[in-house]
Enzyme design. Structure first.
Site, PDB file in Angstrom:
ATOM      1  CB  CYS A 118      -0.960   0.042   1.705  1.00  0.00           C
ATOM      2  SG  CYS A 118      -2.461  -0.471   0.785  1.00  0.00           S
ATOM      3  CB  CYS A 203      -6.305  -6.737  -0.550  1.00  0.00           C
ATOM      4  SG  CYS A 203      -4.996  -6.325  -0.488  1.00  0.00           S
ATOM      5  CB  CYS A 226      -5.071   1.523   1.656  1.00  0.00           C
ATOM      6  SG  CYS A 226      -6.081   3.082   1.488  1.00  0.00           S
TER       7      CYS A 226
HETATM    8 FE1  SF4 Z   1      -1.566  -3.704  -2.482  1.00  0.00          FE
HETATM    9 FE2  SF4 Z   1      -3.921  -4.474  -1.971  1.00  0.00          FE
HETATM   10 FE3  SF4 Z   1      -2.421  -2.681  -0.813  1.00  0.00          FE
HETATM   11 FE4  SF4 Z   1      -3.943  -3.028  -3.036  1.00  0.00          FE
HETATM   12  S1  SF4 Z   1      -4.654  -2.960  -1.125  1.00  0.00           S
HETATM   13  S2  SF4 Z   1      -2.254  -2.092  -2.720  1.00  0.00           S
HETATM   14  S3  SF4 Z   1      -2.675  -5.073  -3.266  1.00  0.00           S
HETATM   15  S4  SF4 Z   1      -1.630  -4.333  -0.654  1.00  0.00           S
END
Ligand code: SF4
Length: 230
Positions: A118, A203, A226
């Site tokens: 993220c 996710c 996130c």
């Molecule tokens: Fe990576 Fe999941 Fe975050 Fe998207 S939500 S940036 S796929 S960890």
């Protein structure tokens, strides 16, 4: 406390009871073009509200983070917003493609270290994209999750040193649904397919009956945000 922070804290009190349109009018009057709306393309509600305030020659900037991991329905929603709404869609991308990230960190970083994933694919690109603005507008709502229960309508983003505005913070899901229906606002088709909150495909899962809207995000992990709003 600097002048921008003082402004945010004062406005947070003054605008707590204001309607989303009143909040966005204040935003446009105060910041001119130095603010943007950020959208995950779950729906275009806040972009639509903002487009009623800023339009014509100076449409509002709507910033979308293309992580490279989105559902095709989300990219389709972004394209539809760009095609039919009186807004200026700006797509931000991470420094690395997914393939480049896989080469450096190994595949499926989202499964092994979602905070780092993220950071690389959301937090850093957003921070770079926000540099040109004094304020950013989000679609956060207090009923989204316990972590968002105290979201201010206008607050101070200490980390980015910007005013953070959440004009629909006090809205419930019913308020959102009523606005979508009244104004024919574009929504992500996944909302009709069991998803209550739409993020990156690896996710995000459908929610079960009785779960809160964000229970399908990073399901099975302690992670609930996130890093954009933490
Ligand atoms: Fe990576 Fe999941 Fe975050 Fe998207 S939500 S940036 S796929 S960890």
């Amino acid at each position: 406390m600097n002048a921008l922070e003082r402004l945010a804290r004062h406005a947070g009190k003054e605008l707590e009871e204001a309607s989303p349109i009143e909040v966005l009018r204040w935003t446009a009057d105060t910041f001119g073009r130095r603010f943007c709306v950020t959208s995950s393309m779950e729906d275009a509600v806040v972009a639509h509200l903002a487009s009623r305030v800023l339009k014509g020659d100076a449409p509002v900037d709507v910033v979308f983070l293309d992580t490279g991991y989105h559902f095709e329905e989300t990219i389709g929603t972004r394209d539809a917003v760009e095609a039919v709404m009186d807004v200026n869609v700006i797509t931000l991308t991470p420094r690395q493609t997914v393939a480049e990230q896989d080469a450096e960190y190994g595949p499926k970083l989202h499964d092994r270290d979602p905070d780092l994933c993220c950071k690389l694919r959301k937090v850093e690109p957003l921070e770079a994209g926000l540099e040109r603005y004094d304020a950013w507008v989000t679609g956060l709502r207090r009923t989204d999750s316990p972590a968002r229960a105290y979201t201010p309508v206008v607050g101070w983003d200490e980390r980015r040193q910007k005013v953070k505005i959440s004009p629909i913070a006090r809205w419930t899901q019913d308020d959102v649904d009523a606005y979508v229906s009244e104004h024919g606002v574009l929504t992500n088709p996944l909302l009709m397919d069991g998803y209550a909150s739409v993020g990156c495909a690896p996710c995000t899962r459908r929610v079960l009956e009785g779960e809160d809207a964000r229970a399908g995000r990073w399901a099975g992990r302690a992670k609930t945000e996130c890093g954009l709003h933490g």
